[in-house]
Design a protein around this motif. Structure first.
Motif, PDB file in Angstrom:
ATOM      1  N   UNK A 143       8.022  54.928  94.992  1.00 50.18           N
ATOM      2  CA  UNK A 143       8.048  55.509  96.339  1.00 50.18           C
ATOM      3  C   UNK A 143       7.524  56.944  96.361  1.00 50.18           C
ATOM      4  N   UNK A 144       7.576  57.622  95.241  1.00 52.65           N
ATOM      5  CA  UNK A 144       7.082  58.998  95.182  1.00 52.65           C
ATOM      6  C   UNK A 144       5.572  59.067  95.381  1.00 52.65           C
ATOM      7  N   UNK A 145       4.885  57.918  95.206  1.00 55.77           N
ATOM      8  CA  UNK A 145       3.433  57.866  95.386  1.00 55.77           C
ATOM      9  C   UNK A 145       3.027  57.326  96.753  1.00 55.77           C
ATOM     10  N   UNK A 146       4.004  57.136  97.637  1.00 60.35           N
ATOM     11  CA  UNK A 146       3.747  56.461  98.910  1.00 60.35           C
ATOM     12  C   UNK A 146       2.655  57.134  99.734  1.00 60.35           C
ATOM     13  N   UNK A 147       2.561  58.455  99.677  1.00 57.32           N
ATOM     14  CA  UNK A 147       1.609  59.179 100.516  1.00 57.32           C
ATOM     15  C   UNK A 147       0.368  59.641  99.773  1.00 57.32           C
ATOM     16  N   UNK A 148       0.179  59.153  98.573  1.00 62.06           N
ATOM     17  CA  UNK A 148      -1.011  59.548  97.814  1.00 62.06           C
ATOM     18  C   UNK A 148      -2.226  58.810  98.374  1.00 62.06           C
ATOM     19  N   UNK A 149      -3.206  59.526  98.930  1.00 62.99           N
ATOM     20  CA  UNK A 149      -4.353  58.865  99.566  1.00 62.99           C
ATOM     21  C   UNK A 149      -5.213  58.068  98.583  1.00 62.99           C
ATOM     22  N   UNK A 150      -5.153  58.380  97.299  1.00 61.72           N
ATOM     23  CA  UNK A 150      -5.955  57.654  96.318  1.00 61.72           C
ATOM     24  C   UNK A 150      -5.511  56.201  96.183  1.00 61.72           C
ATOM     25  N   UNK A 151      -4.301  55.918  96.648  1.00 64.27           N
ATOM     26  CA  UNK A 151      -3.764  54.568  96.504  1.00 64.27           C
ATOM     27  C   UNK A 151      -3.953  53.709  97.751  1.00 64.27           C
ATOM     28  N   UNK A 152      -4.445  54.294  98.818  1.00 62.91           N
ATOM     29  CA  UNK A 152      -4.610  53.534 100.070  1.00 62.91           C
ATOM     30  C   UNK A 152      -5.491  52.292  99.908  1.00 62.91           C
ATOM     31  N   UNK A 153      -6.584  52.350  99.120  1.00 64.38           N
ATOM     32  CA  UNK A 153      -7.421  51.141  98.997  1.00 64.38           C
ATOM     33  C   UNK A 153      -6.692  49.942  98.397  1.00 64.38           C
ATOM     34  N   UNK A 154      -5.600  50.180  97.664  1.00 60.32           N
ATOM     35  CA  UNK A 154      -4.905  49.106  96.953  1.00 60.32           C
ATOM     36  C   UNK A 154      -3.690  48.577  97.716  1.00 60.32           C
ATOM     37  N   UNK A 155      -3.369  49.241  98.811  1.00 56.94           N
ATOM     38  CA  UNK A 155      -2.232  48.802  99.610  1.00 56.94           C
ATOM     39  C   UNK A 155      -2.686  47.810 100.689  1.00 56.94           C
ATOM     40  N   UNK A 156      -1.749  47.137 101.283  1.00 54.97           N
ATOM     41  CA  UNK A 156      -2.050  46.093 102.259  1.00 54.97           C
ATOM     42  C   UNK A 156      -3.076  46.572 103.286  1.00 54.97           C
ATOM     43  N   UNK A 157      -4.138  45.788 103.454  1.00 56.29           N
ATOM     44  CA  UNK A 157      -5.196  46.124 104.398  1.00 56.29           C
ATOM     45  C   UNK A 157      -6.275  47.009 103.833  1.00 56.29           C
ATOM     46  N   UNK A 158      -6.097  47.494 102.605  1.00 52.09           N
ATOM     47  CA  UNK A 158      -7.078  48.372 101.989  1.00 52.09           C
ATOM     48  C   UNK A 158      -8.279  47.610 101.451  1.00 52.09           C
ATOM     49  N   UNK A 159      -9.347  48.340 101.193  1.00 51.45           N
ATOM     50  CA  UNK A 159     -10.602  47.725 100.761  1.00 51.45           C
ATOM     51  C   UNK A 159     -10.495  47.057  99.389  1.00 51.45           C
ATOM     52  N   UNK A 160      -9.523  47.461  98.586  1.00 49.57           N
ATOM     53  CA  UNK A 160      -9.375  46.907  97.235  1.00 49.57           C
ATOM     54  C   UNK A 160      -8.072  46.139  97.090  1.00 49.57           C
ATOM     55  N   UNK A 162      -7.421  43.028  97.803  1.00 44.58           N
ATOM     56  CA  UNK A 162      -7.481  41.586  97.534  1.00 44.58           C
ATOM     57  C   UNK A 162      -6.938  41.264  96.145  1.00 44.58           C
ATOM     58  N   UNK A 163      -7.263  42.113  95.162  1.00 41.91           N
ATOM     59  CA  UNK A 163      -6.708  42.003  93.812  1.00 41.91           C
ATOM     60  C   UNK A 163      -6.388  43.419  93.340  1.00 41.91           C
ATOM     61  N   UNK A 164      -5.309  44.006  93.869  1.00 35.36           N
ATOM     62  CA  UNK A 164      -5.083  45.444  93.695  1.00 35.36           C
ATOM     63  C   UNK A 164      -4.923  45.890  92.252  1.00 35.36           C
ATOM     64  N   UNK A 165      -4.312  45.076  91.408  1.00 37.39           N
ATOM     65  CA  UNK A 165      -4.013  45.524  90.049  1.00 37.39           C
ATOM     66  C   UNK A 165      -5.257  45.552  89.176  1.00 37.39           C
ATOM     67  N   UNK A 166      -6.049  44.477  89.217  1.00 43.65           N
ATOM     68  CA  UNK A 166      -7.273  44.472  88.411  1.00 43.65           C
ATOM     69  C   UNK A 166      -8.292  45.446  88.991  1.00 43.65           C
ATOM     70  N   UNK A 167      -8.295  45.610  90.316  1.00 42.86           N
ATOM     71  CA  UNK A 167      -9.205  46.587  90.923  1.00 42.86           C
ATOM     72  C   UNK A 167      -8.822  48.011  90.535  1.00 42.86           C
ATOM     73  N   UNK A 168      -7.519  48.274  90.441  1.00 46.84           N
ATOM     74  CA  UNK A 168      -7.065  49.578  89.968  1.00 46.84           C
ATOM     75  C   UNK A 168      -7.589  49.813  88.555  1.00 46.84           C
ATOM     76  N   UNK A 169      -7.518  48.786  87.735  1.00 48.07           N
ATOM     77  CA  UNK A 169      -8.035  48.901  86.363  1.00 48.07           C
ATOM     78  C   UNK A 169      -9.517  49.265  86.363  1.00 48.07           C
ATOM     79  N   UNK A 170     -10.324  48.502  87.099  1.00 43.80           N
ATOM     80  CA  UNK A 170     -11.771  48.753  87.104  1.00 43.80           C
ATOM     81  C   UNK A 170     -12.087  50.139  87.676  1.00 43.80           C
ATOM     82  N   UNK A 171     -11.365  50.546  88.721  1.00 45.92           N
ATOM     83  CA  UNK A 171     -11.694  51.787  89.411  1.00 45.92           C
ATOM     84  C   UNK A 171     -11.291  53.041  88.627  1.00 45.92           C
TER      85      UNK A 171
END
Length: 294
Positions: A143-160, A162-171
């Motif tokens: 929850x401490x990372x809730x407002x970190x804008x770098x994580x928005x693509x991996x949260x619901x509705x974000x561009x990444x 669809x597969x947030x964990x593997x996309x986090x790895x690649x990115x």
């Protein structure tokens, strides 16, 4: 058409979560008739999976080994080998490398301001060395990372998302990315020899996931270095690249294989038995299966 899937991961891979029995049951449910469990740097699954052999289900020994070729890291698949202490050593060597890298990777992530609960990460890793996807999961769930804008693509509705964990790895950890850590794995040539020495066949995995150009030139050098086959049909290859790889394999006399690279929740869009090939291409895959099953 007959379903073959020669690239999937059980919980013996640090970044996958399906027990062997559940993975095989999933394959049966999806109509897969020939399979190989190719865990990362681990051949331990075959002792469990071999007992599921039947007249309707053909299971081949498999492994996926991290290796280095001409300064780049690739994945080398091994099939049809006889399990031995050689593969135990592969597993131990890989873990030694990862054990040194984990604290470095965590320090890099914290430089972005990400909070990481070490105890939560350890629970996600479930007694294994934490992988990048689990690091991403721990970060996203904190929850401490809730407002970190770098994580928005991996949260619901974000561009990444669809597969947030593997996309986090690649990115964050893909080659050239901010948290990428250069590492030299055992030489591809040595690992190809190891597979052959144990009566197996070495096949290069999903070349399209590792390099973006000059695929044929790199593959030609790999074939000269002991690789015998190419994973042509892969979740990472589009139709154009698949056809090029297929034609190239036939020209070179290399074996043709197929694999989904199923992992479970880390790659939720990838399902077992989803390789796309036609009846003519299936003949080439079965030529490999005939050899590897001898």
């Amino acid at each position: 058409m007959e379903k073959v899937d020669l690239h999937m991961h059980s919980h013996h891979s640090d970044d996958a979560d399906y027990p062997v029995a559940e993975l095989i049951a999933r394959c049966v449910r999806e109509g897969v008739t020939t399979l190989a469990i190719t865990d990362h740097n681990s051949a331990f699954s075959f002792a469990e999976s071999d007992k599921w052999q039947s007249d309707t289900l053909n299971i081949i020994s498999g492994i996926e080994i991290d290796c280095t070729f001409q300064g780049r890291n690739f994945h080398l698949l091994g099939y049809g080998f006889t399990p031995s202490d050689d593969f135990t050593q592969v597993h131990e060597n890989f873990n030694d490398i990862q054990r040194e890298l984990v604290p470095v990777k965590l320090a890099k992530l914290r430089e972005f301001g990400f909070f990481i609960d070490d105890e939560h990460l350890a629970r996600l890793a479930n007694g294994r060395l934490p992988q990048e996807e689990q690091m991403g999961e721990a970060i996203l769930e904190d929850e401490r990372n809730a407002n970190n804008p770098l994580l928005l693509p991996y949260r619901s509705g974000g561009a990444r998302a669809d597969m947030p964990l593997i996309n986090f790895y690649w990115d964050f950890f893909g080659p050239g990315k901010a948290c990428y850590q250069p590492v030299t794995y055992p030489a591809l040539e040595e690992m190809a020899d190891l597979i052959r020495d144990n009566c197996g066949i070495p096949v290069i995995a999903h070349i399209g996931a590792n390099v973006k150009e000059e695929h044929e030139a790199i593959l030609e050098l790999m074939l000269e270095s002991g690789v015998a086959g190419i994973e042509v049909f892969s979740s990472y290859h589009d139709d154009e690249l698949t056809q090029r790889l297929y034609d190239f394999a036939l020209e070179q006399g290399a074996y043709v294989t197929c694999g989904s690279d199923f992992h479970g929740r880390n790659k939720p869009k990838i399902e077992v038995g989803t390789c796309r090939y036609n009846s003519e291409q299936l003949v080439e895959i079965k030529r490999f299966l005939d050899i590897v099953s001898q």
